[in-house]
Write an enzyme that holds these catalytic residues in place. Sequence first.
Site, PDB file in Angstrom:
ATOM      1  N   GLU A  42     -11.179   5.802  -5.395  1.00  0.00           N
ATOM      2  CA  GLU A  42     -11.696   4.438  -5.467  1.00  0.00           C
ATOM      3  C   GLU A  42     -12.059   4.098  -6.914  1.00  0.00           C
ATOM      4  O   GLU A  42     -12.406   4.976  -7.705  1.00  0.00           O
ATOM      5  CB  GLU A  42     -12.938   4.297  -4.585  1.00  0.00           C
ATOM      6  N   ARG A  75       0.867  -1.185   0.000  1.00  0.00           N
ATOM      7  CA  ARG A  75       0.000   0.000   0.000  1.00  0.00           C
ATOM      8  C   ARG A  75       0.897   1.226   0.000  1.00  0.00           C
ATOM      9  O   ARG A  75       1.731   1.395   0.894  1.00  0.00           O
ATOM     10  CB  ARG A  75      -0.896  -0.012   1.243  1.00  0.00           C
ATOM     11  N   ARG A 127      -0.958  -5.734   4.553  1.00  0.00           N
ATOM     12  CA  ARG A 127      -0.245  -5.109   3.441  1.00  0.00           C
ATOM     13  C   ARG A 127       0.965  -4.367   3.982  1.00  0.00           C
ATOM     14  O   ARG A 127       0.919  -3.784   5.062  1.00  0.00           O
ATOM     15  CB  ARG A 127      -1.157  -4.124   2.703  1.00  0.00           C
TER      16      ARG A 127
END
Length: 229
Positions: free
Chosen positions: A60, A52, A96
Site C-alpha cells: 500500500e 488491476r 476494474r
Amino acid sequence: MVFKFRLIGVGALLVAQMSLPVFANNLTATVVSVGDGDTIRVRTGNKTVTVRLACIDAPEMKQNPWGQQSSARLKQLLPVGQGITLRAIETDKYKRLVAEVFVENRSVNLKMVQEGQAVIYRQYLKSCPESKDSLLQGENTAKQQRLAFWSQSNPVMPWDFRHKAAQRATSVPTQGQQQNNCDPAYPGFCIPKNSPDLNCRDISQRRFKVLLPDPHGFDRDGDGIGCER
C-alpha cells in the site's frame, strides 16, 4: 507455455521469463497512467479502463517506502503511451479489469514479483494457472535475495496492512469526526476517507447502513445495508 531464458545478477542466475500465452480474451491497450504498484489506467478501443494486475498485490502507498517504490517501478515498466497486451480474467466489484499485463510477450506481473516490488496474492493465484509456477519461483528468488519489499526483517503483507487499517477505522465516530475524517457513505461507524480497498472480511461490522456512492462496495445487492452475510 513458451519460456525464454536470460542470465542476470551475480553468478549468472538463470531466470525464466514467461511469454504471452494465446488466449481468446487477449486485448491490446495503451497505458494512460499508473496508480500504485498493481493498478493502471489504459486505453483499449474507445474505452479507458482501470486494470488491476492479476494474482499479485503491491505494498500500500502508506507502507513507506515500499508502496512508493513499487509504484515508481511500475511507472518505469509501463510509461505513458506504452503498448501492452492484457489477458483479461474478470471485472471485480470495483469495476476494474483484472488482467495479466504483457509487454513484448513478457509478463509485467511476473517482473514485479521477481524484483520484490509485489507479492503473490495467493487467494487469487488460481486465476493465473499459466503463470503460477513462474510467479512462485520468482517470489522465492526475491525472498532469498531480500529484494525490495523482502529486505525488511518483518514485512507486513499488503492485505494484513489493509485489515489492520480497517480495524483501526471501525470505531463509532463523533459528529465532528464524521464531518472531518470519515467517509459519509458509512454513517454508523468510521472508515477514513481514501482508505485502501476493503472487503466485508476486513471489518467487524455487519448489517450497517450504506449510502451511495459506497466506495468499498459493501452493499452488494443495493438495498442500503452493507455486509449482510
